[in-house]
Design a protein around this motif. Structure first.
Motif, PDB file in Angstrom:
ATOM      1  N   ILE A   1      -4.165   7.447   7.026  1.00 33.85           N
ATOM      2  CA  ILE A   1      -3.659   6.398   8.115  1.00 33.85           C
ATOM      3  C   ILE A   1      -5.204   5.404   8.385  1.00 33.85           C
TER       4      ILE A   1
ATOM      5  N   LEU B   1       0.927  -1.242   0.089  1.00 38.00           N
ATOM      6  CA  LEU B   1       0.115  -0.052  -0.040  1.00 38.00           C
ATOM      7  C   LEU B   1       1.032   1.202  -0.003  1.00 38.00           C
ATOM      8  N   LEU B   2       2.016   1.265   0.489  1.00 39.13           N
ATOM      9  CA  LEU B   2       3.018   2.193   0.403  1.00 39.13           C
ATOM     10  C   LEU B   2       3.966   2.164  -0.737  1.00 39.13           C
TER      11      LEU B   2
ATOM     12  N   VAL C   1       5.760  10.231   0.462  1.00 39.03           N
ATOM     13  CA  VAL C   1       4.694   9.923   1.081  1.00 39.03           C
ATOM     14  C   VAL C   1       4.762   9.936   2.597  1.00 39.03           C
ATOM     15  N   LEU C   2       5.978   9.320   3.063  1.00 46.79           N
ATOM     16  CA  LEU C   2       6.003   9.218   4.679  1.00 46.79           C
ATOM     17  C   LEU C   2       6.574  10.498   5.223  1.00 46.79           C
TER      18      LEU C   2
ATOM     19  N   SER D   1       4.076   3.514  -4.364  1.00 47.95           N
ATOM     20  CA  SER D   1       4.230   4.704  -4.495  1.00 47.95           C
ATOM     21  C   SER D   1       5.357   5.017  -5.353  1.00 47.95           C
TER      22      SER D   1
ATOM     23  N   TRP E   1      -5.470   3.231   5.485  1.00 48.36           N
ATOM     24  CA  TRP E   1      -4.356   2.095   5.370  1.00 48.36           C
ATOM     25  C   TRP E   1      -4.678   1.255   6.505  1.00 48.36           C
TER      26      TRP E   1
ATOM     27  N   LEU F   1       3.296  12.688   5.227  1.00 48.31           N
ATOM     28  CA  LEU F   1       2.249  12.302   6.367  1.00 48.31           C
ATOM     29  C   LEU F   1       2.868  12.889   7.491  1.00 48.31           C
TER      30      LEU F   1
ATOM     31  N   LEU G   1      -5.000   2.393  -2.212  1.00 47.00           N
ATOM     32  CA  LEU G   1      -4.360   3.882  -1.694  1.00 47.00           C
ATOM     33  C   LEU G   1      -3.605   4.647  -2.753  1.00 47.00           C
TER      34      LEU G   1
ATOM     35  N   THR H   1       7.607   6.676  -2.209  1.00 45.93           N
ATOM     36  CA  THR H   1       7.486   6.165  -0.896  1.00 45.93           C
ATOM     37  C   THR H   1       7.929   7.188   0.167  1.00 45.93           C
TER      38      THR H   1
ATOM     39  N   TYR I   1      -1.696   8.960  -3.072  1.00 47.55           N
ATOM     40  CA  TYR I   1      -0.277   9.385  -3.007  1.00 47.55           C
ATOM     41  C   TYR I   1      -0.124  10.817  -3.356  1.00 47.55           C
TER      42      TYR I   1
END
Length: 500
Positions: free
Chosen positions: A300, A264-265, A276-277, A268, A303, A280, A316, A273, A320
């Motif tokens: 979240i 799911l992550l 995205v992190l 991207s 997810w 967030l 997801l 990735t 992204y």
């Protein structure tokens, strides 16, 4: 005079957006679109793609058991314009994939990105691994990055304006319009809206929920989606059964919940990735992103929900772009306050990102061919042509009088779709299948007492016929002729129809 950090953040939030990085963004989008358009001209139908085409071309309806009607309608329109042209069929998807890059850059601009940050956002948005794998396949999830990003754009702009005290509520009507289009492509966007609603109640801005135009926009969305929703209601909401099917297939397709959690992550992309992190984290912790915090909470929550329910690992992909947009602005602010001498170190990451995305684009045909061959167990330039020729030969071998009382049945929605598409070049009667969406297309009429069955086995259908004869044995998939129907189709079809 000393200006504290809060005042600096407020002053920054009141600045108008930076100029749009038009040429870098359009260049990335153009290269991506051309790459997908060229690759889309080759290869065979993807398994979901052939179903979209068959549903829209041969079974047009207001709704379907496992999806809304928008993508089948697009497939039917493209096939009407240029029958059998893979390039034309897939061109809308390639254009949508390129357009997503533009929207991600514009989303970053709404957060305050300058030209450089917008370009990085466009690069990250255009190099997602899953998006580049499916970016030229006509399937609902191929349009999802574009549609979800388009949904976020007016809402983010409204939130930015609201934080400046000048919000234009007409943006909320645009949000509702885009939401309605989303609902005609995939119903999963309703789960996104539920997550955003709950997140807004928790972290705000709750003033959004008091705007009449937001709920007017929701009404517009329901009106647009009403044909598909009414179809679902009239047929017992079969879309809900698909959730159980998806969960059952999770161990095979994604390695179960643990595999889904990671993919799911990671779908991207290499650069995506990381951004995205970062995005967030910034959305959850930075004061200047406080108006948009509900997006992080919603992502979240989604997810967790998708992992717990063993959903598809690409559910997801449409989200992204939003944390990517926030991340590039956070990195921009760091660059503005503390310039780094190591900026060149990002170039290897950009190169790896582009190479990984390009690899997914060019591997799509190989993955498609291998997966289709594994399911259909036949080879040829086009699987649909190969199986249609095989079944047509058996059908034409029957006596003329018996052929007038014969229908063709595929054991799955995939094989039935292949037969429907292939029937344009190989003589076949109407094609049926009791599997998933095809089961809702209807059953043969009472004048049919013989079927040519393309299936691994005939065990489920055999009890309803007096004679079952294996005519062609080609590995796991065989062609059977079953004759002498003993009970009405109204009894047979419910007994054999399945969503599994």
């Amino acid at each position: 005079m000393i200006i504290d950090q809060t005042e600096r953040s407020n002053a920054s939030s009141r600045r108008p957006p930076h100029p749009w990085a038009m040429w870098p963004t359009l260049s990335i989008a153009g290269v991506l679109t051309v790459a997908h358009a060229v690759m889309g001209a080759f290869g065979d139908y993807w398994i979901d793609e052939v179903y979209m085409l068959a549903a829209g071309r041969f079974h047009p309806d207001w709704g379907y058991a496992d999806q809304p009607p928008l993508v089948p309608m697009i497939g039917a329109a493209m096939d009407f314009l240029a029958p059998d042209s893979m390039f034309v069929l897939r061109l809308p998807v390639a254009l949508a994939t390129g357009a997503t890059v533009v929207l991600v850059a514009l989303l970053a601009r709404e957060f305050g990105a300058d030209r450089r940050a917008q370009t990085i956002a466009a690069l990250a948005g255009g190099t997602g691994l899953w998006a580049n794998l499916v970016g030229h396949w006509l399937a609902p999830y191929s349009f999802e990055p574009l549609l979800w990003t388009a949904l976020f754009l007016p809402l983010v702009r409204w939130l930015r304006q609201h934080s400046q005290g000048v919000a234009d509520d007409r943006l909320l009507l645009v949000f509702g319009l885009v939401l309605g289009i989303n609902l005609q492509a995939k119903f999963q966007v309703a789960i996104l809206c539920a997550a955003m609603l709950l997140s807004t109640l928790v972290v705000g801005p709750r003033a959004l929920l008091a705007r009449p135009k937001l709920w007017a926009g929701a009404g517009i969305a329901l009106v647009i989606a009403s044909p598909a929703l009414i179809w679902q209601a009239l047929h017992g909401w079969p879309q809900l059964e698909m959730a159980r099917v998806v969960a059952a297939e999770s161990p095979i397709l994604s390695g179960g919940r643990s595999g889904t959690a990671v993919m799911l992550l990671l779908y991207s992309g290499v650069l995506g990735t990381a951004l995205v992190l970062i995005g967030l984290w910034l959305l959850l912790t930075k004061t200047w992103l406080r108006p948009y915090r509900m997006f992080a909470l919603a992502m979240i929550a989604l997810w967790i929900f998708f992992v717990v329910t063993a959903a598809r690992p690409y559910y997801l992909i449409g989200m992204y772009g939003l944390p990517i947009a926030a991340a590039v602005v956070g990195l921009q602010r760091r660059r503005e306050t503390k310039p780094s001498r190591w900026g060149w170190a990002a170039w290897p990451v950009y190169a790896a990102t582009a190479l990984a995305a390009g690899g997914m684009i060019f591997s799509a045909d190989a993955i498609n061919r291998g997966f289709s061959t594994e399911i259909i167990h036949t080879h040829g330039d086009r699987v649909s042509d190969g199986i249609a020729r095989k079944v047509s030969d058996v059908y034409l071998s029957l006596p003329a009088e018996q052929r007038s009382r014969t229908a063709v049945v595929g054991d799955s929605y995939i094989s039935a779709s292949m037969l429907d598409i292939g029937s344009r070049h190989h003589p076949l009667p109407e094609v049926y299948s009791p599997h998933r969406g095809y089961g809702f297309f209807g059953h043969p009429d009472d004048g049919v007492d013989t079927i040519v069955l393309f299936a691994r086995k005939a065990d489920e259908a055999r009890p309803f016929f007096t004679d079952a004869r294996l005519v062609t044995d080609d590995g796991d998939l065989k062609v059977w002729v079953l004759s002498g129907r003993t009970v009405p189709w109204e009894q047979i079809w419910p007994a054999v129809t399945t969503m599994q």
